[in-house]
Enzyme design. Structure first.
Site, mmCIF file in Angstrom:
data_model
loop_
_atom_site.group_PDB
_atom_site.id
_atom_site.type_symbol
_atom_site.label_atom_id
_atom_site.label_comp_id
_atom_site.label_asym_id
_atom_site.label_seq_id
_atom_site.Cartn_x
_atom_site.Cartn_y
_atom_site.Cartn_z
ATOM 1 N N CYS A 31 -13.900 2.740 -14.326
ATOM 2 C CA CYS A 31 -14.289 4.142 -14.149
ATOM 3 C C CYS A 31 -13.026 4.997 -14.177
ATOM 4 O O CYS A 31 -12.647 5.629 -13.197
ATOM 5 C CB CYS A 31 -15.039 4.300 -12.830
ATOM 6 S SG CYS A 31 -15.902 5.868 -12.705
ATOM 7 N N CYS B 110 -25.496 4.812 -10.576
ATOM 8 C CA CYS B 110 -24.572 5.921 -10.824
ATOM 9 C C CYS B 110 -25.347 7.159 -11.292
ATOM 10 O O CYS B 110 -25.962 7.158 -12.350
ATOM 11 C CB CYS B 110 -23.554 5.509 -11.893
ATOM 12 S SG CYS B 110 -22.446 6.852 -12.328
ATOM 13 N N TYR C 67 -5.913 6.175 5.043
ATOM 14 C CA TYR C 67 -6.097 5.258 3.919
ATOM 15 C C TYR C 67 -5.387 3.915 4.173
ATOM 16 O O TYR C 67 -5.983 2.839 4.064
ATOM 17 C CB TYR C 67 -5.576 5.877 2.600
ATOM 18 C CG TYR C 67 -5.427 4.817 1.553
ATOM 19 C CD1 TYR C 67 -6.539 4.335 0.881
ATOM 20 C CD2 TYR C 67 -4.188 4.207 1.321
ATOM 21 C CE1 TYR C 67 -6.429 3.288 -0.017
ATOM 22 C CE2 TYR C 67 -4.071 3.163 0.418
ATOM 23 C CZ TYR C 67 -5.194 2.721 -0.245
ATOM 24 O OH TYR C 67 -5.093 1.671 -1.106
ATOM 25 N N CYS D 90 -18.617 2.881 -19.148
ATOM 26 C CA CYS D 90 -19.896 2.773 -18.438
ATOM 27 C C CYS D 90 -20.708 1.563 -18.904
ATOM 28 O O CYS D 90 -21.463 0.974 -18.126
ATOM 29 C CB CYS D 90 -20.717 4.042 -18.614
ATOM 30 S SG CYS D 90 -19.906 5.495 -17.930
ATOM 31 N N CYS E 233 -19.901 -1.345 -16.712
ATOM 32 C CA CYS E 233 -19.744 -1.031 -15.287
ATOM 33 C C CYS E 233 -20.799 -1.776 -14.462
ATOM 34 O O CYS E 233 -21.993 -1.690 -14.745
ATOM 35 C CB CYS E 233 -19.891 0.466 -15.084
ATOM 36 S SG CYS E 233 -19.815 0.922 -13.352
ATOM 37 N N GLU F 271 0.825 -1.212 0.000
ATOM 38 C CA GLU F 271 0.000 0.000 0.000
ATOM 39 C C GLU F 271 0.858 1.261 0.000
ATOM 40 O O GLU F 271 0.527 2.240 -0.651
ATOM 41 C CB GLU F 271 -0.949 0.011 1.211
ATOM 42 C CG GLU F 271 -2.060 -1.019 1.139
ATOM 43 C CD GLU F 271 -2.991 -0.826 -0.055
ATOM 44 O OE1 GLU F 271 -3.034 0.288 -0.602
ATOM 45 O OE2 GLU F 271 -3.656 -1.791 -0.456
ATOM 46 N N ASP G 63 -9.041 6.585 -1.746
ATOM 47 C CA ASP G 63 -7.855 7.046 -2.470
ATOM 48 C C ASP G 63 -8.335 7.723 -3.760
ATOM 49 O O ASP G 63 -9.534 7.962 -3.924
ATOM 50 C CB ASP G 63 -6.883 5.884 -2.753
ATOM 51 C CG ASP G 63 -7.413 4.935 -3.811
ATOM 52 O OD1 ASP G 63 -8.609 5.016 -4.158
ATOM 53 O OD2 ASP G 63 -6.631 4.110 -4.315
HETATM 54 FE FE1 SF4 Z 1 -18.065 5.266 -13.526
HETATM 55 FE FE2 SF4 Z 1 -20.695 5.588 -13.300
HETATM 56 FE FE3 SF4 Z 1 -19.657 5.044 -15.655
HETATM 57 FE FE4 SF4 Z 1 -19.693 3.201 -13.732
HETATM 58 S S1 SF4 Z 1 -21.445 4.080 -14.769
HETATM 59 S S2 SF4 Z 1 -17.970 3.672 -15.097
HETATM 60 S S3 SF4 Z 1 -19.369 4.438 -11.918
HETATM 61 S S4 SF4 Z 1 -19.303 6.877 -14.466
#
Ligand code: SF4
Length: 486
Positions: A236, A252, A164, A243, A246, A80, A182
């Protein structure tokens, strides 16, 4: 008209229908339904997609004895701290070398700081290596060789362990349900909760920690935290978030806003400026700041989160570096290096004689004069015969807050007598020099010299021919930490 961006984006549809906008702090909260769904979706994704190429990423079992968990804590702690410096791909080889040299916290505690710095060289921010070493000594001497098993004690007792790192070690190794924040996590959270505020401000940072704490599950908190960071690193991403792949897209807000804007655009909303100006605004968000704006359709992308704040430009500094090479009676070249002070930039590392310059001294002839005086005053170095001096060009090294230009000069001379090393000043062979803990910028300086020598003979040495032989050039290096980039 003054509008709040996230407010406008949040309720834009409602806006169209009611001519009224309302936005408050509640917009950034995570509901119970969202929490459960995000935890499940992210963990499912992580268990399929997680990268197994990282040597510090191993399965650990909470039923292991305390010694075994302590060893895992040491490994995760080291990784880390290294990951705060640079990208995963780069860290792997540094981590492997470190673990080979210091396989346990006891090995690190009993190591020489010179050796620690040598193994850290290239990662930047040497003070972190020193704090790792000091932390290991505290654990061995005062804590029975075991790192604390919770975030609070880790942060309170171990030098260099911040919120963190404490959260990462406690959740990954000891299964404590505690968050991590982070750079990658900030990006993901800013997007899923549409937080349009300076991510460096204390209030915004507090909000990220609150949201991260509300998301981290009781079961598998370490996997969840790693999943969040991995999502930020691989899906992301700062410029090109994927997206469509994702796992938490449905929760989101940034993505939803984008979809909404697309559909509003089809209905001609953005063409009706007059209508938009009639919207009444009620703003109670204490985090997102209000902006004077007149957004157009193209402004509505997920990458508008987190808010980009202008970075302060690094200040310029210049210095004259003298690579002093003494040809000893047996013709072996020896190089003069000295140790930097124990505090401040590049603390405790070794360097060639280096004189800080004002801009007036940046011409070579002026530097030669300044360097000669400095070598005499600082090192008592006077030449019996006229040395061979050669301007080798520049090396530019970027620290997070300084752009440092090293003007490199090679000074070669013959000296029949042995010169004694002193405290913090020594003469080393090329082999010794290459394994000494010297800063990355000066390693590049040495490369300039080696390249130069391939093309040119001097009265004292012959050239060492190779196929390609660049003479003078500028090399740029960087020492800016990227928090857990890909
Ligand atoms: Fe990032 Fe939202 Fe796109 Fe997922 S949907 S990659 S969290 S912007």
């Amino acid at each position: 008209m003054t509008v709040n961006k996230c407010q406008e984006l949040n309720d834009i549809e409602e806006c169209v229908n009611s001519n009224r906008l309302y936005h408050s702090d509640k917009y950034h909260e995570i509901s119970e339904v969202e929490q459960t769904r995000i935890q499940k979706d992210l963990l499912d994704w992580y268990h399929v997609e997680k990268r197994l190429t990282m040597p510090w990423r191993k399965d650990n079992d909470l039923s292991w004895d305390r010694q075994a968990l302590g060893q895992r804590a040491y490994e995760v702690w080291v990784s880390e701290i290294m990951l705060q410096q640079t990208q995963v791909a780069t860290v792997i080889s540094f981590y492997n070398r470190w673990m080979e040299a210091f396989p346990t916290i006891h090995d690190l505690a009993s190591a020489d700081i010179e050796r620690v710095n040598t193994l850290w060289a290239g990662l930047g921010y040497y003070s972190r290596a020193k704090r790792l070493w000091e932390g290991a000594q505290k654990v061995v001497n005062q804590l029975d060789g075991l790192l604390p098993n919770n975030a609070k004690d880790l942060q309170a007792e171990i030098p260099g362990v911040g919120r963190y790192t404490a959260g990462a070690v406690a959740s990954i190794v000891f299964g404590q349900s505690t968050p991590v924040v982070d750079g990658n996590v900030i990006r993901v959270l800013a997007r899923i909760r549409a937080i349009h505020a300076d991510p460096k401000k204390a209030k915004t940072i507090d909000l990220f920690w609150d949201i991260a704490a509300s998301l981290v599950p009781q079961s598998k908190p370490g996997d969840f935290n790693q999943a969040l960071m991995e999502l930020g690193a691989r899906v992301c991403t700062p410029q090109n978030p994927d997206c469509s792949h994702c796992p938490i897209q449905k929760d989101c807000r940034a993505f939803k806003q984008l979809e909404l804007v697309k559909s509003l655009s089809k209905n001609g909303f953005f063409a009706e400026k007059k209508k938009r100006k009639q919207i009444e605004i009620e703003h109670e968000c204490s985090t997102c700041h209000a902006l004077d704006t007149n957004l157009v359709e193209d402004d509505y992308t997920v990458t508008r989160y987190p808010l980009k704040v202008e970075k302060k430009a690094p200040r310029d500094e210049e210095c004259a570096v003298s690579i002093v090479e003494r040809i000893s009676p047996n013709k072996e070249p020896l190089y003069l290096i000295s140790k930097r002070p124990e505090t401040g930039l590049l603390a405790g590392l070794w360097e060639f004689p280096t004189l800080e310059l004002t801009s007036l001294e940046s011409k070579y002839n002026e530097r030669v004069k300044g360097s000669s005086e400095y070598l005499k005053m600082r090192y008592g170095l006077e030449f019996d015969t006229t040395p061979h001096r050669q301007d080798l060009g520049n090396v530019v090294h970027l620290f997070s807050h300084i752009r440092k230009v090293y003007h490199i000069e090679w000074i070669q001379y013959e000296h029949g007598k042995d010169l004694d090393d002193e405290k913090d000043v020594k003469w080393v062979t090329l082999e010794e020099l290459k394994i000494s803990p010297i800063p990355t910028g000066l390693k590049k300086a040495l490369k300039l010299l080696e390249k130069y020598k391939t093309t040119t003979s001097t009265p004292l040495t012959k050239k060492t021919p190779v196929k390609k032989a660049p003479v003078k050039r500028t090399i740029k290096t960087e020492d800016t930490p990227t928090k857990r980039a890909a």
